[in-house]
Each structure stands twice: as C-alpha cells, then as structure tokens.
Write a protein that holds these residues in place. Sequence first.
Motif, short mmCIF file in Angstrom:
data_model
loop_
_atom_site.label_atom_id
_atom_site.label_comp_id
_atom_site.label_asym_id
_atom_site.label_seq_id
_atom_site.Cartn_x
_atom_site.Cartn_y
_atom_site.Cartn_z
N ALA B 295 -4.41 -11.94 2.13
CA ALA B 295 -3.87 -11.29 0.86
C ALA B 295 -4.17 -9.99 0.68
N VAL B 296 -5.51 -9.55 1.17
CA VAL B 296 -5.85 -8.04 1.06
C VAL B 296 -4.76 -7.14 1.70
N ILE B 297 -4.43 -7.40 2.83
CA ILE B 297 -3.36 -6.69 3.70
C ILE B 297 -2.25 -6.65 2.82
N LEU B 298 -1.53 -7.83 2.40
CA LEU B 298 -0.57 -7.84 1.70
C LEU B 298 -0.42 -6.92 0.46
N PHE B 299 -1.63 -7.15 -0.18
CA PHE B 299 -1.84 -6.33 -1.55
C PHE B 299 -1.87 -4.81 -1.06
N ALA B 300 -2.63 -4.46 -0.15
CA ALA B 300 -2.55 -2.89 0.15
C ALA B 300 -1.15 -2.34 0.50
N VAL B 301 -0.45 -3.46 1.47
CA VAL B 301 0.84 -2.69 1.59
C VAL B 301 1.88 -2.58 0.50
N LEU B 302 1.49 -3.58 -0.30
CA LEU B 302 2.58 -3.64 -1.62
C LEU B 302 1.98 -2.44 -2.58
N ILE B 303 0.84 -2.32 -2.68
CA ILE B 303 0.75 -0.96 -3.54
C ILE B 303 1.18 0.16 -2.85
N ASP B 304 1.23 0.16 -1.46
CA ASP B 304 1.75 1.59 -0.96
C ASP B 304 3.27 1.68 -1.43
N GLN B 305 3.95 0.27 -1.07
CA GLN B 305 5.23 0.46 -1.45
C GLN B 305 5.58 0.70 -2.87
N LEU B 306 4.95 -0.02 -3.65
CA LEU B 306 5.30 0.70 -5.28
C LEU B 306 5.12 1.97 -5.66
N LYS B 307 3.95 2.45 -4.87
CA LYS B 307 3.64 3.99 -5.31
C LYS B 307 4.63 4.83 -4.83
N LYS B 308 5.20 4.40 -3.38
CA LYS B 308 6.39 5.29 -2.87
C LYS B 308 7.70 4.88 -3.78
N GLU B 309 8.01 3.89 -4.28
CA GLU B 309 9.09 3.97 -5.11
C GLU B 309 9.10 4.50 -6.48
#
Lengths: 303, 309
Positions: B295-309
């Motif tokens: 879950a933490v890995i998924l969350f970290a990658v998700l934040i990264d993606q959202l910030k990029k967008e």
Amino acid sequence: MKKKIITLCLGLFLIVGLSGCGGNESKESEGKVGFSISTLNNPFFVSMKDAADAKAKEVNLTLEVLDAKDDAAKQVSDIEALINKDIKVLLVNPVDSKAIAPSIKAAQAKGIKVITLDRTAEGVSVDTHIASDNVAGGKMAAEYMVSKLKANDKVIELQGIPGASAAIDRGQGFDDAVKGKLDIVAKQTANFDRAQGLSVMENLAQANPGFKGVFAQNDEMIMGALQAISDKEVITVGFDGTDDALQAIKDGKLDATVIQQPDKIGALGMENAAKLIKGEAIEKTIPVDLVLVTSENVADFLK
Amino acid sequence: MKKIDFSKYTVFIAFIILFITLSFLSKDFLTKDNLLLVLRQISINGLIAAGMTYVILTGGIDLSVGAILGFSSMSTVLILNSGIPTILAIILGLLVGTCLGVLNGIFIAKAKLQPFIVTLATVSIIKGLTLVISHSMPVSVLSSHLDYLHIGQGFVLGIPIPVIILVLVFIIFWFILMYLPFGKKVYSIGGNEEVARLSGIKTDQTKIIIYGLIGLTSALAGIILSSRLGSASPMAGNGYELDAIAAVVIGGTTLSGGKGSIVATFIGVLIIGILSNGLNLLGIPSDYQNIVKGAVILFAVLIDQLKKE
C-alpha cells in the motif's frame, strides 16, 4: 575485446565450478522407485534425498528423483513422467497437500504404491505417511526454554513464511507450551530466511530491550539472529538441525535446536518402498522422532 | 527540467511524512542506534537500486540482480574457503558478478532481445548454477578468513562499513550521471535510443557497460551480505529485484526510461528501509506486513503521478 571478455568470463566460471563440483554413478537394480520432492533448494530436502539415494543402493532399487521446485503444477507433470517410467512405488513430498491428490490417484490407478514423506496428502489414502510432528517439535523448544528461564521472562519468536504448514505447526506447539509461563513480547516473520532473521532480530531488539530468549521456527533464521544478539545470556533455540546450527551449538553460540532427521525420513521411505515391492505389510503412519539438541548431545549429530 | 525536480521533491516529502509518523508511533524509532541499523540494513538493497537506476533510465530492467547477488556471494565464499587471500577472493567475486551482468548486456544490446526476457531467463540459469556449486547447502566462511567478516560487520569512526560503501557508491553513481559524458549517454538512450545512436552515441557499448555495472553492484551487495552473515546461502537474493525496482520507482524514475534521478532512488531505498524497520518496531502482525508495504509503495507512486499532472 569482446572475445577477451567472454574468455575471461568463461574462465572465471570454470574456477568457480571446479571449487564445488562432484560426480555421479549408477548401478543395475531389481525395481524402480520414483521420488517427487517439493524442492532441492533447501538443505533439509537435500538430506532427505541423499539418504533415500544411499538407501536405494543398499536395498538394490533404482531411484529416480524429480525436483518440483516448490511449484505444485510442475509436481503434477513430474509425477505423470514418473508414472510413465514404469515405477513400482512413488515417494511423494508434496508441494501442496491439497493439490497433490489427483496425481496420487492417477498413480494408484496404475497399481503404483504411494508413500508420502514429511507432508501429508489430503483427500486421498496412501500406503503410508512418514513424517515428524512439527507441533511436538515446537513444544520441545518451548519446554527447553521454560526450563532455562524464569517465569514470565520476555521472549521473541521469529516466524516462518506466513501460511506455511511448518510455520503454523511449530508456532502453535511453541505458543501453547509457553502460555502462562513465558511472555512472548514479539512475534514477527523472517520468512525462514537467514538475512531477514538478522534484520528482523536487529529491529525487534531495539523495540524490546531486556528480552531473555529467542525461538526461531527454523535454523536459518536463528543463525541470522545470532549476529544481532550481543547478550550472551539470551537463550536461543532454532529448528531443523542444519550443519551450521549444530556447529554453532558446539561452539557455544547457539543453545539448542530441534532436529527433524530428514535423512531418517528419506531412508525410511526407501526401506518401506522395498517392503511394499516384496509384498510385505507396513504401518499406515510411521512417525520419525524429533530430538532436542544441546551442547550435551551435539556430538552425536555432528557429521 | 522543472518536472524532474518537482518529482524529486514529492518523494522527499513522502519520506519526511513517513519518518515523522514513525517517530511518533514508536519511541524506539528515532534513536541513533536504530537509524544506523536501518542504514546498514538498506545497504544491500541500496547498492542494487543504484545499478537499477541506470538500467531503468535506459528503459531497461534487470530481474537477475538477486540471482547474481546469490551466485557472487556463494562463489566469493567458496573461493575464499579454498585458501585464496581475502582481497583476491573479493576481486574475483566482483568480477564474477560483473561478467554475469556483461553477458546480460551482450544479449540485450547485440542480440536485441528484450531485457525482461533475457534477465528472466538468466535468473533461472544463475540460480541453478548457485545450487550446483554449493550442492544446495549454505557455506560458512572458514575461521581462517575472519578478516572477510570485517566488510559486513566492521565500523570506521562509529559508522558501519556497509553504510560507507553505500554512500560512496551513490556519490560516484550520482557524479557520473550528472557530470560525465557517460551520464548524458544513459539519459539520451532512455529518451530515444534511435536518436541517441544517430547522434553518434555507441548505444550497444553503453548498455553493456550499464548491465555490467549492475552486476558489479549486485556482487558487492552479495559480498556484504555474506560477510555480515558469516556464510553464503544458496537461497540468498531471492526476490531482491522487486525491492530494488520498487525503490527506483518510488524515487520517481519512469519505467519507460529517460527521466529520473539517483538521489530520489536513495530516498526510495530509505522509505522501504524505514518501513520494514517500523513495522517490526510497532509489532505489526506478520500477516499484515505485506499489505502495508504494498500500500505504501502504491501510495508513493500515486502521489508522484498526481503531482506531475
């Protein structure tokens, strides 16, 4: 340039290969036995196989071993292949106790006798099952620790792979036997792995100062954990009786381990296969004794 | 340029949040001893992840790092136990790992095979070789070579030697990537390999070197591990590729290549490290740990993606 690199590489592998190679030999025999083993990527099962090999020569049978590599699907095809090789007895050490039943039935339909080793097969009846009782082993480890520690001393338990039968049984045996006598302050998995045994032990030692005992559900984990325990007074107990663990007991680094005698399981498997071929009657289940090894009796087990 | 800097920033924030949370949840987390411990624990994954960053920056992947780690550590200990001086055994062990990486690289660059497939196949071959040379048994370092144990267990000025090695390797890899022509080649191959080739970059040679480098860092990690444990296990390294890839991805390096940073990978390695440590300190039951990690890995990658967008 490229050729040089490749030559260098091949040379290196040759050196490495030579520093650890052995040989094979074969012999004529009076019957064929197939042995489908869950994995040979683990010293425990290697000892089982080696002992079966040695016993096969003694009773003059040919033994063919196939390694399922911990893959239940591969074990199915392994057993199909063995059935086609005209074996008289099939020794099975199942990867998965449930998934193995159809394969065993297929062998029995061809008139092949079946013996399960170490792990049971569910939903099918076999000629005999040879194994030691992991719950009893966990209890032995607990009783030793209780005898060495004071009431309610803090102990830590390193668990095996979550869901694995050995982890469940050893844990249950240990937990039930220390209940009310010792205080298990932490139970965490190190997945039966030595490197994880070290790092999880390091972490748990930070969170639980003053612990007096560590029980690991296999020797690989306790060998890793030993590197993280500086307090010589801590009582450490492993499980399996690997060569490294026995040596550590002899050297006074490890207090005890519970030996499962996989070699006895393998040898008894072949012995009973020979009996089945001769048409002799054998017991439905054959228990193999567990032994608690400490500095007092370690000499009997060191090779 | 701005985008890359921004993603670096988010992984850093994620790390700080996790760090502060763990400091509050467990009184044993924020101590000098515990933090040094975590740094020593992450040195294995960190070394592999350093090499993996280069590989992923070129748009490649290496699944064989765990297998290379296992084979190199096993061969180093076998060579050592056969009576060869410690330094020489270590050099030979590092060469073994580098060679395996170079062989991966040759198949990938020269034969134009998919890195995923090549390294998937070599995992199987290398693991098999490890079982053959070890007879499937763990091998302990003989007591005549106890100096070998110093690499994994020793300290210099109170800092564990594996940590010093890890930091040095990251500084070197960072310097190469930022300031040397080789670093630019790595980025341009990941950006567009055809354009890189046309602009005169020897792409095949660069890729072979990169796979050789990850073989080298994996072997180094294997040597540290076997030294730390005083023995080499035939099963060592199982699944290590996943932690290394996770660290690189958490660091924001894109799997398609061309974008990413080695500093962020280091933060990714730290995140995975403090997470494992924290779960143990908090006494989270084993059955739940995998869920939390995923879950933490998924969350970290998700934040990264959202910030990029």
